[in-house]
Design a protein around this motif. Structure first.
Motif, PDB file in Angstrom:
ATOM      1  N   LYS A  82      17.489-103.491 -12.721  1.00 46.56           N
ATOM      2  CA  LYS A  82      16.121-103.960 -12.504  1.00 46.56           C
ATOM      3  C   LYS A  82      16.045-104.782 -11.233  1.00 46.56           C
ATOM      4  N   ILE A  93      15.088-115.599 -15.543  1.00 49.33           N
ATOM      5  CA  ILE A  93      15.262-114.275 -16.146  1.00 49.33           C
ATOM      6  C   ILE A  93      15.629-114.408 -17.623  1.00 49.33           C
ATOM      7  N   GLY A 133      15.557-111.674 -20.506  1.00 49.06           N
ATOM      8  CA  GLY A 133      16.190-110.638 -19.708  1.00 49.06           C
ATOM      9  C   GLY A 133      17.688-110.571 -19.934  1.00 49.06           C
TER      10      GLY A 133
END
Length: 381
Positions: free
Chosen positions: A223, A243, A248
């Protein structure tokens, strides 16, 4: 003082003759295991200068062109034999300069029953297969290996808790590309923490021309990439935390040269290794799940096995041993417990496919025969 061979990673150490001062921060005992983890700091004294071009660059250009031609024109069944044959082209030189040290390190970790010479030759071939993996992703559109990802259920369960996850990747030759691809194909959008010298070469020429193809292939399966150097540690930390707060997934490799702290632990029968402290630090300071990951070639160019460990969870006594430290503060006892769990996962992986680990720990520890907490300067080349 030079660090052991194991510390040399694909996210390479600084590409010039920088000088560092290494100090022992602390020796942290982990009661549940009866072991001690030694923490080091590493400060830049002289950063050195990036070379314009290295002696290896010309060879890497030729190898890259050769393997691109192989991937584009040669049937798959011949890929592995070609890598084996090319790896033998400089076998006498590699054997003379590196075999004894490699054998000592392997025997220290896995015991004297290992055929170190055969494993050494297999390791050289695995390095060449990595080059052809890259070429295959660049030009062989019909190449579609089978990639099995194990342990994804544990990662998915951790993400359902909503605090994100860190995947601490081992440096087996298939991890760099295939490991990321395995996560991507399983629906995991990961962010890679990467040193600014990541790639095949660490010269100015290599950073400009040789490394981008590898980075571009990796980026297909990421990503984002979080690129850093020593001067950007705070900004990188803030980005990683953001993140993770967004639930994430962050990939970290065991790269000890890029950071300012690292650890030393025993490994196997009588060996030792160095592990980065950053993944354990993030896990200890936040409610972040921590996993190990190793990726192997089961059948070269045909079948790969990516393994996520069970979540690394220190026992409750280790986690509460420093209960007076405020929540979120740096907890070195908890970090040490994470480090040992990661060490255990690494050792299990090494026993499965030892020839696919390109570099091994030294027989002697960094601090052997040293007295006092200051080790002194570490000149790198």
């Amino acid at each position: 003082m030079r660090l052991s061979w194991f510390a040399i990673s694909r996210d390479r150490k600084p590409p010039s003759a920088g000088t560092f001062h290494t100090d022992i921060i602390a020796d942290i005992s982990v009661p549940d295991s009866g072991e001690t983890v030694r923490f080091f700091s590493r400060k830049v004294i002289h950063p050195g200068r990036i070379r314009g071009i290295s002696n290896q660059d010309a060879r890497e250009i030729l190898l890259s062109a050769f393997y691109l031609a192989v991937a584009a024109t040669v049937p798959l069944r011949w890929w592995a034999p070609i890598c084996r044959q090319i790896s033998r082209s400089r076998l006498k030189r590699h054997t003379r300069k590196r075999l004894q040290r490699y054998a000592d390190s392997v025997h220290a970790v896995l015991g004297n029953s290992i055929d170190a010479r055969k494993q050494f030759e297999d390791s050289l071939a695995a390095r060449h297969r990595f080059r052809l993996q890259l070429a295959g992703h660049l030009v062989a559109s019909r190449w579609s290996p089978t990639i099995r990802l194990e342990g994804i259920e544990g990662l998915q369960a951790a993400l359902r808790r909503g605090h994100g996850a860190i995947i601490w990747c081992d440096q087996f030759t298939a991890q760099t590309i295939i490991g990321k691809r395995a996560l991507y194909e399983a629906g995991i959008e990961a962010h890679q923490v990467s040193a600014n010298t990541h790639g095949i070469s660490n010269s100015v020429f290599g950073l400009r021309f040789l490394n981008p193809p590898l980075i571009n292939v990796e980026n297909r399966y990421l990503k984002s990439r979080i690129v850093f150097d020593r001067n950007e540690a705070y900004q990188v930390t803030i980005r990683i935390q953001k993140i993770l707060r967004g639930n994430g997934v962050v990939l970290m490799t065991n790269t000890i040269h890029a950071g300012s702290t690292f650890t030393e632990v025993a490994l196997g029968e009588s060996g030792s290794t160095y592990l980065a402290s950053a993944p354990a630090n993030f896990a200890a300071r936040n409610k972040v799940a921590l996993f190990g990951m190793s990726t192997f070639e089961v059948a070269p160019f045909r079948e790969y096995r990516a393994m996520l460990s069970a979540e690394l969870l220190p026992a409750a006594p280790a986690a509460s041993a420093t209960g007076k430290i405020p929540d979120g503060a740096k907890n070195m006892a908890l970090q040490a417990a994470y480090i040992l769990l990661k060490r255990d996962a690494l050792l299990r992986a090494l026993k499965l496919y030892p020839e696919q680990m390109p570099s091994w720990s030294g027989l002697r520890r960094l601090t052997e025969d040293q007295d006092g907490s200051g080790i002194g300067t570490d000149p790198e080349s």
